[in-house]
Each structure stands twice: as C-alpha cells, then as structure tokens.
Design an enzyme around this catalytic site. Structure first.
Site, PDB file in Angstrom:
ATOM      1  CG  HIS A  24      -2.003   1.013   1.284  1.00 49.31           C
ATOM      2  ND1 HIS A  24      -3.331   0.784   1.616  1.00 49.31           N
ATOM      3  CD2 HIS A  24      -1.902   2.375   0.922  1.00 49.31           C
ATOM      4  CE1 HIS A  24      -3.965   2.049   1.641  1.00 49.31           C
ATOM      5  NE2 HIS A  24      -3.186   2.919   1.180  1.00 49.31           N
ATOM      6  CG  ASN A  28       1.827  11.718  -7.830  1.00 49.48           C
ATOM      7  OD1 ASN A  28       2.591  12.551  -8.342  1.00 49.48           O
ATOM      8  ND2 ASN A  28       1.263  10.813  -8.408  1.00 49.48           N
ATOM      9  CB  THR A 106      -0.350   6.127  -9.219  1.00 49.14           C
ATOM     10  OG1 THR A 106      -0.391   7.519  -9.542  1.00 49.14           O
ATOM     11  CG2 THR A 106      -0.605   5.354 -10.609  1.00 49.14           C
ATOM     12  CD  GLU A 206      -7.733   6.798   4.752  1.00 47.10           C
ATOM     13  OE1 GLU A 206      -8.313   7.133   3.770  1.00 47.10           O
ATOM     14  OE2 GLU A 206      -6.848   7.229   5.112  1.00 47.10           O
TER      15      GLU A 206
HETATM   16  C1  LIG Z   1      -3.282   9.455   4.210  1.00 41.61           C
HETATM   17  N1  LIG Z   1      -4.392   8.490   3.811  1.00 41.61           N
HETATM   18  C2  LIG Z   1      -4.910   8.685   2.393  1.00 41.61           C
HETATM   19  N2  LIG Z   1      -6.311   8.158   2.236  1.00 41.61           N
HETATM   20  C3  LIG Z   1      -6.950   8.299   1.250  1.00 41.61           C
HETATM   21  N3  LIG Z   1      -6.475   8.488  -0.115  1.00 41.61           N
HETATM   22  C4  LIG Z   1      -5.075   8.831   0.084  1.00 41.61           C
HETATM   23  C5  LIG Z   1      -4.154   8.814   1.222  1.00 41.61           C
HETATM   24  N4  LIG Z   1      -2.829   9.031   1.036  1.00 41.61           N
HETATM   25  C6  LIG Z   1      -2.874   9.165  -0.354  1.00 41.61           C
HETATM   26  N5  LIG Z   1      -3.934   8.986  -1.029  1.00 41.61           N
HETATM   27  C7  LIG Z   1      -4.504   9.144  -2.527  1.00 41.61           C
HETATM   28  O1  LIG Z   1      -3.367   9.020  -3.261  1.00 41.61           O
HETATM   29  C8  LIG Z   1      -3.262  10.189  -3.969  1.00 41.61           C
HETATM   30  C9  LIG Z   1      -1.782  10.649  -4.245  1.00 41.61           C
HETATM   31  O2  LIG Z   1      -1.227   9.639  -4.900  1.00 41.61           O
HETATM   32  P1  LIG Z   1      -1.468   9.358  -6.502  1.00 41.61           P
HETATM   33  O3  LIG Z   1      -1.735  10.836  -7.249  1.00 41.61           O
HETATM   34  O4  LIG Z   1      -2.591   8.519  -6.828  1.00 41.61           O
HETATM   35  O5  LIG Z   1      -0.304   8.650  -7.122  1.00 41.61           O
HETATM   36  C10 LIG Z   1      -3.857  11.180  -3.151  1.00 41.61           C
HETATM   37  O6  LIG Z   1      -4.228  12.359  -4.185  1.00 41.61           O
HETATM   38  C11 LIG Z   1      -5.103  10.533  -2.665  1.00 41.61           C
HETATM   39  O7  LIG Z   1      -6.072  10.636  -3.596  1.00 41.61           O
HETATM   40 ZN   LIG Z   2      -3.645   4.997   1.163  1.00 40.26          ZN
END
Ligand SMILES: CNc1ncnc2c1ncn2[C@@H]1O[C@H](COP(=O)(O)O)[C@@H](O)[C@H]1O
Ligand SMILES: [Zn+2]
Length: 382
Positions: A24, A28, A106, A206
């Site tokens: 997990h 980004n 992603t 969450e």
């Molecule tokens: C902290 N807890 C979390 N809960 C939910 N979604 C999360 C997250 N952390 C990250 N993301 C999701 O991952 C995206 C960034 O990576 P990517 O642009 O997809 O590569 C964030 O914009 C969010 O949509």
């Molecule tokens: Zn996550």
C-alpha cells in the site's frame, strides 16, 4: 557466517536488512523532497511541502492537512517525463530499503500533454524499465479517487480495464482512495472491475462511516486499506467488526500515516494489536512515505518496537504479506524462496541476537550486509 555471532544487530538494522513486502504505497504520496526539487518544484512549493510535512509530523494530526500536500506532488508530475522520473525515484527508494516486492498505486489523471491512458503507459514503461536494473518486483494498482463523479469514475474504469488487458503482468488491481470525507463507495463500479479480473483494495474506515463500511464488507474486496474505524472501540461498529471477523479480509496497516493524520492517537493504540492477537491477516505498509517521512524499514520497526514483536514473528508477517499480495502463484513462490534463503542466512545468527532490549538506533552496518552475502541470492531470484 560464524563471524556474525560476534555482531550485535539492532532492531533498526534488522528491519533495514530483511527483505520487505509493500502492498500500500501511493506514487505521488511517496515522493521524497529531493525528487520534488529535481522535478522543478519551486522553492515556495518546497517550503510549503516542508512546512506542511513539518506540521503533519509534529502537531496538526489532521487528515485534511495531508490532502493539501498531494497537489504539490501532482504539480510536479504533470508531464510524462516528470511522471517517469517520479516513478523511477520511488522504485529506487523502495529497492534501496530492501523491499523486494512493491505494489505501487496511483490515480490516472489527464494533464495538458498526457491523457489518463498515457499516464498509465508512462508508469508501466518505468516499471518495466526498472525491472532488470533495480531487482525489485513491482506491480501496479490503479486508483479511483472518491472525488470522481460516476461518469468520470466509469471513464477511468474503462481505461483501467483496457490497460490491464494490455499489461496483465503489471496492472493487477484497482483501489478506491482520496479524501474519505468525500464521495462514497460505488459497489457496481467495483463489481465491474472484479468481473474484469482486477483485484480490489479499498480504503475503508479511515473515518467513522459505518454505513459505507458495511457496503464495502458486503462487497468483500481482496484487501482493505487502513480499516481504522472498523475496530469495535468505535461507537456503532460492533456489527461491522463481527462481519469483518467472518470475512477475515487482509488489512493494509499504515501505522505512521494513521498516527500523523490523527486517525489513531498513538502507535501503541493502533488496531494492528488486535489483528496480531487474533491472528488476522494484515500487512505493514507505508501509504505515503514522502508525506509521512517514513519507509518500509521504519514501519516494520514501529511494529517491532511498539508491539514487542520478535524477529521471527515479524518475518512471519512478511510471509503472510506475500500470500495477500496480487502477485502470480509463480511469483509468490519465488518471493517465498528469497525469504527462505535470507531466513536461512539469518537463522541462529541474527534472530538469536536481536533482543528487544538491544534496541538502539545505529546506522545500518554495510559490512554486516555484505557479510550476509545477500546480494547473489537476489540474482538467483531474478
Ligand atoms: C493518508 N491517507 C490516504 N487516504 C486516502 N487516500 C490517500 C491517502 N494518501 C494518499 N491518498 C491518495 O493518493 C493520492 C496521491 O497518490 P497518486 O496521485 O494516486 O499517485 C492522493 O491524491 C489521494 O487520492
Ligand atoms: Zn492509502
């Protein structure tokens, strides 16, 4: 090997040295500050990023703050070339941390010079290019963001299915992520994904949302992300917890993410304790190693340190994570083989030496690593 007997190894070294499995990790969210600078993040955004990660890692304890950070990373990966550089940087980071298997996730997005398809193609190309060079097995999970309306999510799903058919060895699953206070789980969309042969990993609980959690558990994904408020300590979640206990769906535990975002008060109070006690399936994950300034070794260390886990139990969690992964049966066998080989090397040396009381934070002993002569074994793996 016998010279190892004389060497004490700290828990932090042990966690750095052992081969790790990451299920997990958001692309980004996993960018470190160096790559953000290389990607041309201007000084203001960098200081904004530093300020926010500083606040996050210190006081704010607020999920919202974390969501302010992602646009900084998204601004830095707007072109194919920069997205490629970012992907390569994250894969290298995990490899350097001795992760042997990485499921990167992603959210495909269209930018000025890149369609959602080209976004996916770019990440897949980088994964393929890194395969031989970095000796790490990387798979891709593609995310639907909770902010996407039904049409946009359907459009993404169509593209994800098309790309999964084009790259079946790389694209293994689909994720629902994004701000948990926005949108809701669309079981029809994820049922279509499942029918198309995609594995499903759903961010779940969450924040308190018993109704949605019930919908997700009834759907029965392959894995759950976080699943913090599923715990019976949360008011009204007993019924969902009982349903979860029947299904025993593996949970991707992201300790530092949950503590910094304030969804869990302290490490010691993380629900992973319940999962360990009840021998329920879970994996130890980073979530966003850039935003939370962590890595796999540190997350493994948090589990050992805060839950008094023995080295052998920690190693067992690794085997379990391989089983929960979206790798093929053949790949799982090879991952288990590497874990066995390294365990054989450690057995009687490291395990007997790593005592909780020896916990001390020292830099990893490169010589010890060479002594362990681990490198050739991974050549065998590949
Ligand atoms: C902290 N807890 C979390 N809960 C939910 N979604 C999360 C997250 N952390 C990250 N993301 C999701 O991952 C995206 C960034 O990576 P990517 O642009 O997809 O590569 C964030 O914009 C969010 O949509
Ligand atoms: Zn996550």
């Amino acid at each position: 090997m016998s010279n190892l007997k004389s060497k004490k190894i700290s828990i932090s070294n042990f966690c750095k040295l052992i081969p790790k499995i990451e299920l997990h990790a958001h692309l980004n969210g996993s960018l470190n500050e160096d790559i953000l600078k290389q990607l041309g993040c201007d000084e203001t955004s960098i200081s904004e990023y530093q300020k926010l990660t500083e606040i996050l890692n210190k006081t704010s304890r607020n999920l919202d703050e974390c969501f302010h950070l992602f646009p900084i990373a998204h601004n830095a990966t707007k072109t194919k070339e920069k997205l490629y550089m970012a992907t390569k940087s994250v894969i290298k980071d995990f490899k350097k941390d001795n992760t042997i298997y990485l499921e990167l996730r992603t959210t495909p997005r269209s930018e000025e010079d890149m369609s959602k398809e080209e976004y996916i193609e770019t990440v897949v190309k980088c994964i393929n290019d890194c395969k031989s060079k970095y000796k790490i097995l990387v798979k891709l999970i593609l995310s639907i963001n909770r902010r996407q309306d039904d049409n946009n999510a359907e459009e993404s799903l169509k593209i994800i299915i098309k790309m999964k058919e084009k790259y079946p060895d790389i694209i293994k699953g689909i994720d629902l992520s994004g701000d948990p206070k926005v949108g809701t789980f669309n079981e029809n969309l994820f049922e279509k994904a499942r029918i198309a042969g995609l594995k499903t990993s759903i961010h779940c609980a969450e924040v308190k949302n018993n109704e949605e959690v019930k919908k997700i558990l009834d759907f029965g994904p392959d894995r759950l992300g976080h699943a913090v408020c599923l715990h019976p300590a949360y008011e009204g979640s007993q019924e969902n917890w009982d349903l979860y206990l029947q299904k025993k769906i593996p949970i991707e535990c992201c300790l530092t993410s949950n503590v910094i975002c304030g969804t869990v008060e302290r490490y010691e109070e993380h629900h992973i304790q319940e999962l360990i006690n009840l021998r329920l399936p879970f994996s130890i994950c980073t979530d966003d190693k850039g935003v939370f300034r962590t890595n796999s070794s540190k997350e493994y260390e948090h589990v050992m340190k805060h839950f008094k886990i023995s080295p052998t139990d920690l190693y067992q969690f690794n085997y379990n994570s391989v089983e929960q992964s979206f790798a093929s049966d053949e790949e799982k066998k090879r991952l288990i083989h590497v874990l066995n080989k390294v365990l054989y090397l450690f057995l009687g040396d490291i395990f007997s030496m790593v005592q909780i009381k020896d916990y001390c934070d020292e830099p990893v002993d490169e010589q010890l690593y060479r002594d362990l002569n681990l490198a050739p074994m991974w050549r065998e793996f590949y």
